[in-house]
Design a protein around this motif. Structure first.
Motif, PDB file in Angstrom:
ATOM      1  N   ASP A 107      34.726 100.118  80.815  1.00 44.32           N
ATOM      2  CA  ASP A 107      36.076  99.554  80.888  1.00 44.32           C
ATOM      3  C   ASP A 107      36.947 100.473  80.031  1.00 44.32           C
ATOM      4  O   ASP A 107      37.072 100.288  78.835  1.00 44.32           O
ATOM      5  N   TYR A 108      37.489 101.497  80.660  1.00 43.03           N
ATOM      6  CA  TYR A 108      38.169 102.531  79.890  1.00 43.03           C
ATOM      7  C   TYR A 108      39.420 102.997  80.635  1.00 43.03           C
ATOM      8  O   TYR A 108      39.339 103.360  81.814  1.00 43.03           O
ATOM      9  N   ASN A 109      40.546 102.992  79.932  1.00 43.99           N
ATOM     10  CA  ASN A 109      41.812 103.439  80.516  1.00 43.99           C
ATOM     11  C   ASN A 109      42.050 102.838  81.909  1.00 43.99           C
ATOM     12  O   ASN A 109      42.372 103.539  82.862  1.00 43.99           O
ATOM     13  N   ASN A 110      41.853 101.556  82.012  1.00 46.84           N
ATOM     14  CA  ASN A 110      42.071 100.791  83.256  1.00 46.84           C
ATOM     15  C   ASN A 110      41.025 101.030  84.330  1.00 46.84           C
ATOM     16  O   ASN A 110      41.103 100.442  85.406  1.00 46.84           O
ATOM     17  N   ILE A 111      40.074 101.914  84.060  1.00 46.05           N
ATOM     18  CA  ILE A 111      38.995 102.126  85.034  1.00 46.05           C
ATOM     19  C   ILE A 111      37.854 101.163  84.700  1.00 46.05           C
ATOM     20  O   ILE A 111      37.431 101.068  83.548  1.00 46.05           O
ATOM     21  N   ASN A 125      50.786  91.424  74.291  1.00 41.09           N
ATOM     22  CA  ASN A 125      50.555  92.389  75.375  1.00 41.09           C
ATOM     23  C   ASN A 125      50.344  93.802  74.822  1.00 41.09           C
ATOM     24  O   ASN A 125      49.421  94.517  75.220  1.00 41.09           O
ATOM     25  N   GLU A 126      51.204  94.171  73.874  1.00 37.62           N
ATOM     26  CA  GLU A 126      51.106  95.495  73.245  1.00 37.62           C
ATOM     27  C   GLU A 126      49.775  95.631  72.495  1.00 37.62           C
ATOM     28  O   GLU A 126      49.131  96.672  72.539  1.00 37.62           O
ATOM     29  N   PHE A 127      49.394  94.555  71.809  1.00 36.09           N
ATOM     30  CA  PHE A 127      48.135  94.567  71.061  1.00 36.09           C
ATOM     31  C   PHE A 127      46.951  94.786  72.002  1.00 36.09           C
ATOM     32  O   PHE A 127      46.073  95.616  71.740  1.00 36.09           O
ATOM     33  N   LEU A 152      43.279  97.044  71.803  1.00 39.45           N
ATOM     34  CA  LEU A 152      42.028  96.676  72.486  1.00 39.45           C
ATOM     35  C   LEU A 152      41.754  97.528  73.719  1.00 39.45           C
ATOM     36  O   LEU A 152      40.670  97.458  74.302  1.00 39.45           O
ATOM     37  N   SER A 153      42.755  98.307  74.138  1.00 37.49           N
ATOM     38  CA  SER A 153      42.637  99.143  75.343  1.00 37.49           C
ATOM     39  C   SER A 153      42.270  98.309  76.571  1.00 37.49           C
ATOM     40  O   SER A 153      41.461  98.697  77.404  1.00 37.49           O
ATOM     41  N   LYS A 154      42.861  97.127  76.662  1.00 38.05           N
ATOM     42  CA  LYS A 154      42.678  96.258  77.829  1.00 38.05           C
ATOM     43  C   LYS A 154      44.027  95.697  78.234  1.00 38.05           C
ATOM     44  O   LYS A 154      44.928  95.580  77.399  1.00 38.05           O
ATOM     45  N   SER A 155      44.161  95.347  79.507  1.00 34.03           N
ATOM     46  CA  SER A 155      45.383  94.646  79.901  1.00 34.03           C
ATOM     47  C   SER A 155      45.253  93.206  79.402  1.00 34.03           C
ATOM     48  O   SER A 155      44.142  92.724  79.133  1.00 34.03           O
ATOM     49  N   SER A 190      42.511  98.749  87.094  1.00 28.92           N
ATOM     50  CA  SER A 190      43.395  97.662  86.687  1.00 28.92           C
ATOM     51  C   SER A 190      44.846  98.116  86.663  1.00 28.92           C
ATOM     52  O   SER A 190      45.234  98.954  85.841  1.00 28.92           O
ATOM     53  N   PHE A 191      45.642  97.598  87.618  1.00 29.21           N
ATOM     54  CA  PHE A 191      47.093  97.808  87.591  1.00 29.21           C
ATOM     55  C   PHE A 191      47.698  96.568  86.935  1.00 29.21           C
ATOM     56  O   PHE A 191      48.268  95.726  87.618  1.00 29.21           O
TER      57      PHE A 191
END
Lengths: 131, 392
Positions: free
Chosen positions: B265-269, A64-66, A71-74, B297-298
């Motif tokens: 797709d940047y900083n949840n936007i 999750n942290e990675f 990757l700057s994604k959830s 994205s939450f």
């Protein structure tokens, strides 16, 4: 007791610093963050003419942290992204490896993995570290 | 040898070699269970122009529900055989299984991939994974862009090259092939046999992991024929109306599609914008459209909003050629509409997600909209949808 355990776990995660490592015998050295991202997003599979195999950890918090920091994604977006690659015939789903398998896999040169810096071993070298 | 025979042989080969290659053989499934309610019973709401039935003042599970299977046989490190099939409600309103794509893939390990077989046509960003709901944000992509071209796969070859320049990546994709298919014209209760020859396409995607741009160009010689179409245009020529027949007959017409996309797709936007322009100099009139989606994205929850619009280059409903049958055919081509959608996607886990969305559709002009109706004057639609997507 549970609260104390949770706090300790939380503190451990706060202290965890993710680094990307490879075998010391690998030809890979310092790799920019963008290139790490491209490799883990399967945009490319070679770095400076060297074929690279990225592996994923089955440690949920680490993964999750990675996803979030490197990757700057959830994590959920990353899952969705992989589904897109797999079901368009681009890449097979990489199996998430447990620690023992990860250690074994990192014996192969040019295999890369993300780990908690505290778990770094002598036979590995860091190729990316977040400042 | 026809491509269906080749795919049949690939299927048999994949199944017969399963024991020998058990370690290299892989089967995956995906699917969607989706329900749609459209409050306007004067329209049949549908996903694309192929569907015959959908929601019309009732809850329908036909629009989005499907199940898919993907098999992969890794022959060696570089060669593999892949096949994907789906089961869904088809254009005859029957639940049918079909092979969506299947090909021999060569992966050089040098950022080059070559595919030979039945391949998805790369019009849009999500052309390849349209049926895999789990990989998409919306329940269905905006028909104003994704519904422009009436075929999604072809038989031929595709080459893909990806690499990086400094900190930017690019993917160059080239395609060549042909396709034969049946295209339903539900509004006229007819079907047309469509031959697509000398199809070639190029697609360039470039950017960073956060921001990407995409441009696609496709060109093909297309012929559409049916008994009634042949009678209509044969009749025009018999009466000396050759100019009219040449203008509207869909025979060996050089057809083009040009598409652009921008994705963030940047900083949840999350932002996704696509536009496309179909140019087919025939009764199957030129249309252009765009869609823009903004989401946030939450973590596991992504709410989003979309606006989309399609417009005919020339309003077909004003057709007045003096030939009643031709005017009726031209009017039926009006795909002008706009839609506003709000919705959300929630990731349950690495196998399931659920989605809800509300869509307000405004058809433009007489006989307008992608959704089926016999109305001359357009009416608005309110469409509520939900879906459960899964992958295994």
């Amino acid at each position: 007791m549970k609260i104390i355990f949770s706090l300790l776990l939380g503190m451990h995660l706060l202290n965890a610093q993710i680094v990307v490592v490879t075998n010391k015998n690998s030809q890979l050295n310092n790799i920019p963050k963008e290139i790490i991202q491209y490799i883990y997003l399967a945009k490319i599979d070679k770095i400076e003419s060297i074929k690279v195999e990225p592996i994923l950890s089955d440690d949920k918090n680490l993964h999750n942290e990675f996803c979030n920091h490197i990757l700057s994604k959830s994590e959920s977006q990353y899952n969705s992204y992989w589904a897109r690659l797999v079901f368009t015939g681009r890449k097979p789903i990489s199996k998430r490896l447990d620690w023992q398998d990860l250690v074994k896999k990192l014996q192969v040169p040019n295999t890369i993995a993300y780990i908690d810096k505290n778990d770094l071993r002598n036979e590995w070298k860091i190729i990316y570290e977040e400042n | 040898m026809k491509i269906k025979n080749i795919l049949h042989k690939i299927t048999i080969f994949l199944l017969s070699t399963l024991p020998a290659y058990s370690n290299e053989f892989d089967i995956k499934t995906f699917g969607t269970i989706g329900g749609v309610y459209n409050d306007n019973s004067n329209y049949i709401y549908r996903k694309d122009i192929f569907q015959k039935d959908g929601s019309s003042g009732n809850l329908s599970f036909k629009t989005d529900t499907l199940i898919g299977l993907q098999t992969t046989l890794n022959i060696n490190e570089k060669f593999s055989l892949l096949l994907q099939g789906i089961v869904n409600n088809d254009y005859n309103d029957e639940i049918k299984a079909k092979i969506d794509w299947g090909y021999l893939k060569y992966d050089s390990g040098e950022n080059i991939i070559v595919k030979v077989g039945r391949i998805r046509t790369p019009y849009y960003k999500n052309s390849d994974n349209l049926n895999v709901g789990y990989s998409n944000l919306m329940i269905r992509e905006s028909v104003e862009v994704y519904g422009q071209v009436p075929f999604s796969s072809y038989n031929g070859i595709e080459a893909i090259y990806s690499n990086i320049i400094d900190k930017y990546f690019y993917t160059l994709q080239a395609n060549y092939g042909k396709e034969n298919l049946t295209v339903p014209i539900h509004s006229l209760n007819q079907k047309a046999n469509v031959e697509v020859n000398d199809l070639y396409a190029v697609n360039l995607t470039f950017g960073t992991t956060a921001l990407q741009a995409r441009v696609t160009y496709l060109n093909a010689d297309i012929t559409a024929s049916s008994l009634s179409l042949d009678q209509l245009f044969g009749g025009l020529r018999a009466y000396g109306l050759n100019e009219l027949a040449d203008k509207y007959e869909f025979k060996d017409k050089k057809s083009e599609y040009l598409g652009f996309g921008l994705f963030l797709d940047y900083n949840n936007i999350i932002f996704s914008g696509e536009c496309g322009h179909r140019k087919i100099p025939s009764f199957f009139a030129n249309v252009h459209g765009y869609s823009a989606t903004l989401g946030y994205s939450f973590d596991k929850l992504i709410p989003f909003a979309t606006y989309a619009k399609s417009k005919m280059d020339v309003a077909t409903y004003e057709a007045n050629t003096g030939v009643y049958a031709l005017d009726a055919l031209l009017r039926a081509q009006n795909l002008a509409q706009s839609s506003e959608t709000i919705g959300m996607k929630y990731y349950i886990n690495e196998h399931f997600d659920i989605k809800f969305q509300y869509e307000h559709v405004v058809p433009k002009g007489d006989y307008g909209s992608y959704h089926l109706s016999t109305l001359q004057k357009p009416q608005e639609l309110n469409v509520f949808s939900f879906a459960l997507d899964f992958i295994f």
